[in-house]
Design an enzyme around this catalytic site. Sequence first.
Site, PDB file in Angstrom:
ATOM      1  N   LYS A  55      45.427  28.423 -14.406  1.00 25.65           N
ATOM      2  CA  LYS A  55      47.206  28.262 -15.513  1.00 25.65           C
ATOM      3  C   LYS A  55      47.618  29.809 -16.036  1.00 25.65           C
ATOM      4  CE  LYS A  55      45.865  23.809 -17.112  1.00 25.65           C
ATOM      5  NZ  LYS A  55      46.037  22.948 -19.034  1.00 25.65           N
ATOM      6  N   PRO A 112      53.529  21.979 -18.247  1.00 26.48           N
ATOM      7  CA  PRO A 112      52.846  23.532 -16.710  1.00 26.48           C
ATOM      8  C   PRO A 112      50.999  23.292 -16.755  1.00 26.48           C
ATOM      9  CG  PRO A 112      53.881  24.671 -18.331  1.00 26.48           C
ATOM     10  CD  PRO A 112      53.650  23.337 -19.389  1.00 26.48           C
ATOM     11  N   GLU A 113      50.993  22.753 -15.598  1.00 27.46           N
ATOM     12  CA  GLU A 113      49.193  22.382 -15.520  1.00 27.46           C
ATOM     13  C   GLU A 113      49.534  23.205 -13.950  1.00 27.46           C
ATOM     14  OE1 GLU A 113      47.567  19.040 -15.706  1.00 27.46           O
ATOM     15  OE2 GLU A 113      48.231  18.313 -17.472  1.00 27.46           O
TER      16      GLU A 113
END
Length: 412
Positions: free
Chosen positions: A75, A23-24
Amino acid sequence: MHTWPNLLSSSPTGPGHPSHRMPEGPELHLASHFVNEACRELVFGGCVEKSLVSHNPEVPFASSAYRISAIARGKELRLTLSPLPGAQPPREPLALVFRFGMTGSFQLVPSDALPPHAHLRFYTAPPGPRLALCFVDIRRFGRWDLGGTWQPGRGPCVLLEYEQFRENVLRNLADKAFDRPICEALLDQRFFNGIGNYLRAEILYRLRIPPFEKARSVLEALQQRRPSPELTLSQKIRAKLQNPDLLELCHLVPKEVIQLGGKGYGPESGEEDFAAFQAWLRCYGMPGMSSLRDRHNRTIWFQGDPGPLAPKEGKSRKKKSKGAQRGPEDRVEDPPPPNKAPARTRRARRSLPEQITAQQLEGTSLQQDPEAPPVPEKGKRRRRQPATSGRRRPQKIKADTPSLEPEGTSAS
């Protein structure tokens, strides 16, 4: 079952599945959207439940009726638990900040069908079917902290705070971070909060910037770039879209991923939906592209000359034809060597507690994109000591500590 459309949900899109990637910024943004949409009409109640194996802190919150909302920044994702009027016991709202690590996601499921690796659970209050909002994290690199404060040192969000983000980068070009190759600087969350491995590859590819060009050399020219004061707002926006610079692409490329919506996110999307993300990719893990490891042992994909700061000992590898393609995350790094350990050793490995998560992530610098701890270098093989007697001592089978994969994609 309502499942958050996240790239890194549990089965079937966990590690090893073709659609697995880390995940970014866009994924955290979409996660916050999911939580807000899925929980909009729900009332939660009772205590917050943590799994026994998680190394994260307990969440000392209990209320007879509360709501859950979320907001993302770079993030990180902040979850706020807000008691309703008249809820017992009376208390103030509580906020938690999540970092998804390598496999974090949120899922909303029936309370009697919790997914594996659901390490934090929020249950709905009666009446109605009891549901659970779960933070699911297969590899346990995800973190949550109490208090709702964004992690100190992270820069402005590339998605939601573009002007502050741009100013923060250009004002700090004297920082030694910009002595490094541009591909490494893009993972420094002090300046590029929300950028990770697949985004950096796509951004540099679009501008044909060699990944190992010195970051300061690339960015200094942008200090002089100022839109003409005579242009109208619409003209400025049009110019930005038609000829974006690197910092503008750090904002625009993540927005493109968000506009894909739920395509490719989560177990209910399937391979057909994930094809939308694969079709969007131009560089990351694509056939014909080359790859090298950066200083933190993370793979950067590119085309053409890698640049003057490319590692001298590094060998550039080119992605072959589509015949044997795997998913982007699987394609990024070399496959691990076959497990030749005896069955007893493999069983010991599986039973090991994942003690590396909290300790190693806490010591990870924001400069290294803490979502993906780098792979430790291989140590030298010890020479076997000669036996001192005719009898051999029984050999202990020592299970190895699970290896930390580098980012196929930022940063805890």
